[in-house]
Motif scaffolding. Structure first.
Motif, short mmCIF file in Angstrom:
data_model
loop_
_atom_site.label_atom_id
_atom_site.label_comp_id
_atom_site.label_asym_id
_atom_site.label_seq_id
_atom_site.Cartn_x
_atom_site.Cartn_y
_atom_site.Cartn_z
N ASP B 30 0.84 -1.19 0.00
CA ASP B 30 0.00 0.00 0.00
C ASP B 30 0.89 1.25 0.00
O ASP B 30 1.90 1.30 0.70
CB ASP B 30 -0.88 -0.04 1.26
CG ASP B 30 -1.68 1.22 1.42
OD1 ASP B 30 -2.73 1.31 0.78
OD2 ASP B 30 -1.27 2.11 2.19
N THR B 201 -3.23 3.56 8.55
CA THR B 201 -2.39 3.01 7.48
C THR B 201 -2.38 1.48 7.50
O THR B 201 -2.52 0.85 6.46
CB THR B 201 -0.95 3.54 7.65
OG1 THR B 201 -1.01 4.95 7.61
CG2 THR B 201 -0.04 3.04 6.58
N PRO B 204 -6.26 -2.14 7.30
CA PRO B 204 -6.71 -3.32 6.56
C PRO B 204 -5.90 -4.58 6.89
O PRO B 204 -6.45 -5.66 7.08
CB PRO B 204 -6.50 -2.92 5.10
CG PRO B 204 -6.59 -1.44 5.11
CD PRO B 204 -5.97 -1.01 6.41
N MET B 205 -4.57 -4.41 7.00
CA MET B 205 -3.74 -5.57 7.30
C MET B 205 -4.02 -6.10 8.71
O MET B 205 -4.17 -7.30 8.92
CB MET B 205 -2.25 -5.20 7.19
CG MET B 205 -1.34 -6.41 7.29
SD MET B 205 0.30 -6.00 7.87
CE MET B 205 0.99 -5.27 6.43
N GLU B 208 -7.40 -7.96 8.91
CA GLU B 208 -7.33 -9.33 8.36
C GLU B 208 -6.55 -10.24 9.31
O GLU B 208 -6.93 -11.37 9.55
CB GLU B 208 -6.66 -9.31 6.98
CG GLU B 208 -7.56 -8.72 5.90
CD GLU B 208 -7.02 -8.88 4.50
OE1 GLU B 208 -5.85 -9.32 4.35
OE2 GLU B 208 -7.75 -8.57 3.55
N LEU B 209 -5.47 -9.70 9.84
CA LEU B 209 -4.63 -10.49 10.74
C LEU B 209 -5.38 -10.86 12.02
O LEU B 209 -5.37 -12.02 12.44
CB LEU B 209 -3.38 -9.67 11.09
CG LEU B 209 -2.22 -10.40 11.74
CD1 LEU B 209 -1.69 -11.48 10.82
CD2 LEU B 209 -1.11 -9.43 12.09
N MET B 212 -8.00 -13.56 11.95
CA MET B 212 -7.51 -14.94 12.00
C MET B 212 -7.46 -15.49 13.42
O MET B 212 -7.18 -16.67 13.63
CB MET B 212 -6.14 -15.02 11.33
CG MET B 212 -6.22 -14.80 9.84
SD MET B 212 -4.63 -14.89 9.07
CE MET B 212 -4.88 -13.84 7.64
N GLU B 393 6.22 -12.16 4.52
CA GLU B 393 6.29 -12.10 5.98
C GLU B 393 7.37 -11.12 6.44
O GLU B 393 7.18 -10.35 7.38
CB GLU B 393 6.60 -13.48 6.59
CG GLU B 393 5.47 -14.49 6.46
CD GLU B 393 5.60 -15.31 5.19
OE1 GLU B 393 6.24 -14.84 4.24
OE2 GLU B 393 5.05 -16.42 5.14
N TYR B 396 6.13 -7.48 5.70
CA TYR B 396 5.07 -7.06 6.62
C TYR B 396 5.64 -6.87 8.04
O TYR B 396 5.25 -5.97 8.76
CB TYR B 396 3.94 -8.10 6.66
CG TYR B 396 3.15 -8.22 5.37
CD1 TYR B 396 3.27 -7.29 4.35
CD2 TYR B 396 2.26 -9.27 5.18
CE1 TYR B 396 2.55 -7.41 3.18
CE2 TYR B 396 1.51 -9.40 4.02
CZ TYR B 396 1.68 -8.47 3.01
OH TYR B 396 0.95 -8.60 1.86
N GLY B 397 6.55 -7.78 8.41
CA GLY B 397 7.18 -7.70 9.74
C GLY B 397 7.94 -6.38 9.89
O GLY B 397 7.90 -5.74 10.94
N ILE B 400 5.38 -3.51 10.39
CA ILE B 400 4.77 -3.52 11.72
C ILE B 400 5.78 -3.04 12.77
O ILE B 400 5.45 -2.28 13.67
CB ILE B 400 4.22 -4.93 12.05
CG1 ILE B 400 2.98 -5.17 11.16
CG2 ILE B 400 3.84 -5.06 13.53
CD1 ILE B 400 2.30 -6.49 11.36
#
Lengths: 105, 458
Positions: B30, B201, B204-205, B208-209, B212, B393, B396-397, B400
């Motif tokens: 994004d 920001t 959305p991630m 979804e996370l 789960m 991964e 994304y890590g 974050i």
């Protein structure tokens, strides 16, 4: 030079430490689709943990480093934190697997 | 500018270009999530705002040029802005024109960026005297003073809400979200910003996370085996951009880049990219020709809206009045402790208009001098390398980790939890069809909106 670099990246380096395992069990393994990408939650957790720990460790080290080199700690803390997160990223690249298979059509 | 600053500007432009070529090609990256935290980090590190602007302009050039490459080759968007190009890319790919749209997209990106720079820098020069008038306040309710630029922001906000997939929810979420933000700020006892911004920001991630964690919902995200990506073969592409685009494509790209770069001051870049592309596709009787034209002009519009959405609010209004300024470019408008003012205010008070303009043009030129030949010659190899070598991964890590660190910097441990709650709410609203741009703009409008709400006699 770019050609050589890309050829090395694409052909000469073994994919990942888990490469053979992926090829063997790839079709059966269950992943989760996150933001359009397939991820393993365990590997995602490991990568996030490594990058976060390193980012915060570098961040909290900054007052001591700033003291040593004689600069204000504010800007340095973010710089070092970002360096820590980036180091975490490069470590994670070698600890996690790519979940994509490329086919030429 | 002294020679050292020029040297640093060149180096940062080159570095930003190379970094954002890779980020642009990576699927699921994004724009706000990848551009804003890095820009914010640079500014907080103490990098001169002019150099940060140079970095940012080069990142727009490279990112928007590169994010359509996986679309042309595999039908996978490299960023949110490339999503509207997917259907046209698939039509062109089926007709065996993958390499055609690839080269046309790359060439029209160059057109879009420079037409937008020429248009918005000229307009900004003549509109700059309006800045003081726009920043003046009027008392609209007893004891409620509102800056005039707020009404431009509100128009943009309402337009964006009305173009969201879920218009009703988008509209009612504006005052609700503003109240939530101001409520949290009241609890913190200060006007926290960064952690809220980062929360939206990664919304959305995170949504979804966190979904789960629910056993039933987790099953809906399950996928067996590896993700298959079909890459189209491409032939030789000429380096000369004039041989790539037809006269009609150059004319349409130029016209719409100029128009959309101005409209992006208050309107959504994604919305404009969809609108213009759809209009052009429908104007052609032949489906394939229509898709190629739409794909090509959309690539120009992507660059143009990002440039326009940044430059006019930055140089004229001084406030983030559109989704681009309130999204990826937002760090320029936020007051920074190390500067004692916003990076935007620092820029316009420490540098003249010519220096800022030349920096924007120069960094775009450097970006294209690096990105254009690199992508024309090696787009397929770079795509294969990125797809094969960068696990999602790890990326994304990294994001974050940066978000957690910046949230902690903003408001210590409370900032981290503030980011979490804002990300859950933002992610849920996004899932229900509210554009994230609405939330970014509401974050900027929140103090005035809540003041007006509290000042109403009802």
């Amino acid at each position: 030079m770019v050609d050589v670099l890309l050829n090395v990246l694409n052909n000469k380096i073994p994919s990942r430490v888990f490469h053979d395992v992926v090829l063997f069990v790839g079709d059966e393994e269950v992943f989760y689709e996150l933001y359009g990408e397939y991820v393993s939650l365990r590997e995602f957790g490991v990568a996030t943990l490594i990058s976060t720990i390193l980012a915060l460790a570098f961040y909290f080290m900054s007052p001591y480093v700033a003291n040593l080199i004689g600069v204000p700690p504010t800007g340095l803390s973010i710089t070092l934190g970002a360096v820590g997160a980036s180091v975490g990223f490069f470590i994670s690249v070698f600890l996690t697997r790519v979940k994509r298979v490329i086919k030429e059509v | 500018m002294d020679p050292l600053t020029v040297l640093l500007a060149v180096l940062l432009s080159a570095l930003s270009t190379i970094l954002y070529i890779f980020i642009g090609i990576l699927p699921g990256t994004d724009e706000t999530a990848t551009m804003a935290p890095i820009l914010l980090t640079l500014l907080l590190m103490g990098v001169d705002p002019l150099l940060a602007l140079v970095w940012f302009a080069a990142s727009i050039a490279a990112f928007k040029m590169a994010d359509s490459i996986p679309v042309a080759l595999a039908g996978i968007p490299g960023g949110v802005m490339a999503v509207p190009q997917v259907p046209d890319a698939l039509t062109a790919k089926d007709a065996g024109l993958a390499d055609t749209i690839l080269r046309k997209g790359i060439a029209s990106s160059v057109v879009g960026q420079f037409v937008a720079l020429a248009t918005t820098l000229t307009i900004s020069y003549y509109l700059m005297p309006l800045g003081d008038w726009l920043r003046a306040t009027d008392e609209v309710l007893p004891n409620v003073k509102v800056a005039r630029w707020f009404w431009i922001l509100l128009i943009g906000l309402l337009v964006l809400a009305l173009t969201s997939r879920n218009k009703g929810l988008a509209l009612i979420s504006i005052p609700a979200f503003a109240l939530g933000v101001q409520g949290l700020r009241a609890v913190y006892g200060r006007s926290v910003y960064i952690s809220f911004f980062l929360g939206i920001t990664i919304g959305p991630m995170m949504f979804e996370l966190l979904s789960m964690l629910h056993t039933e919902l987790k099953k809906t995200y399950e996928r067996k085996g590896l993700k298959e990506i079909k890459l189209a073969k491409i032939g030789e592409i000429p380096l000369n951009p004039l041989k790539i685009l037809t006269r009609e494509e150059v004319a349409q790209s130029t016209l719409w880049s100029a128009v959309t770069s101005i409209l992006a001051t208050v309107m959504s870049p994604v919305g404009l990219t969809i609108l213009i592309g759809d209009l052009l596709r429908e104007s052609k009787k032949d489906k394939v020709r229509g898709s190629v034209l739409a794909y090509t002009v959309r690539d120009a519009v992507k660059n143009a809206t990002y440039i326009g959405g940044t430059v006019i609010p930055l140089l004229v209004i001084g406030q983030p009045t559109g989704p681009m300024a309130a999204g990826p470019a937002m760090p320029f408008f936020q007051k920074l402790e190390n500067l004692g003012m916003s990076a935007r205010d620092y820029l316009v008070t420490h540098y003249d208009y010519l220096t800022i303009s030349l920096s924007l043009i120069g960094s775009s030129l450097i970006a294209f001098l690096i990105a254009y030949p690199l992508l024309v010659k090696y787009s397929r190899k770079i795509t294969v390398a990125v797809f094969r070598r960068v696990p999602a991964e790890a990326l994304y890590g990294l994001f974050i980790a940066i978000v957690i660190m910046l949230s902690y910097y903003d408001a210590r441990i409370a900032g981290v939890f503030g980011t979490l709650i804002i990300s859950i709410v933002s992610g849920a609203l996004w899932k229900l069809g509210v554009s994230l741009g609405v939330l970014f703009m509401t974050l900027v409008a929140a103090p005035t909106l809540v003041a007006i709400l509290m000042g109403l006699p009802i």
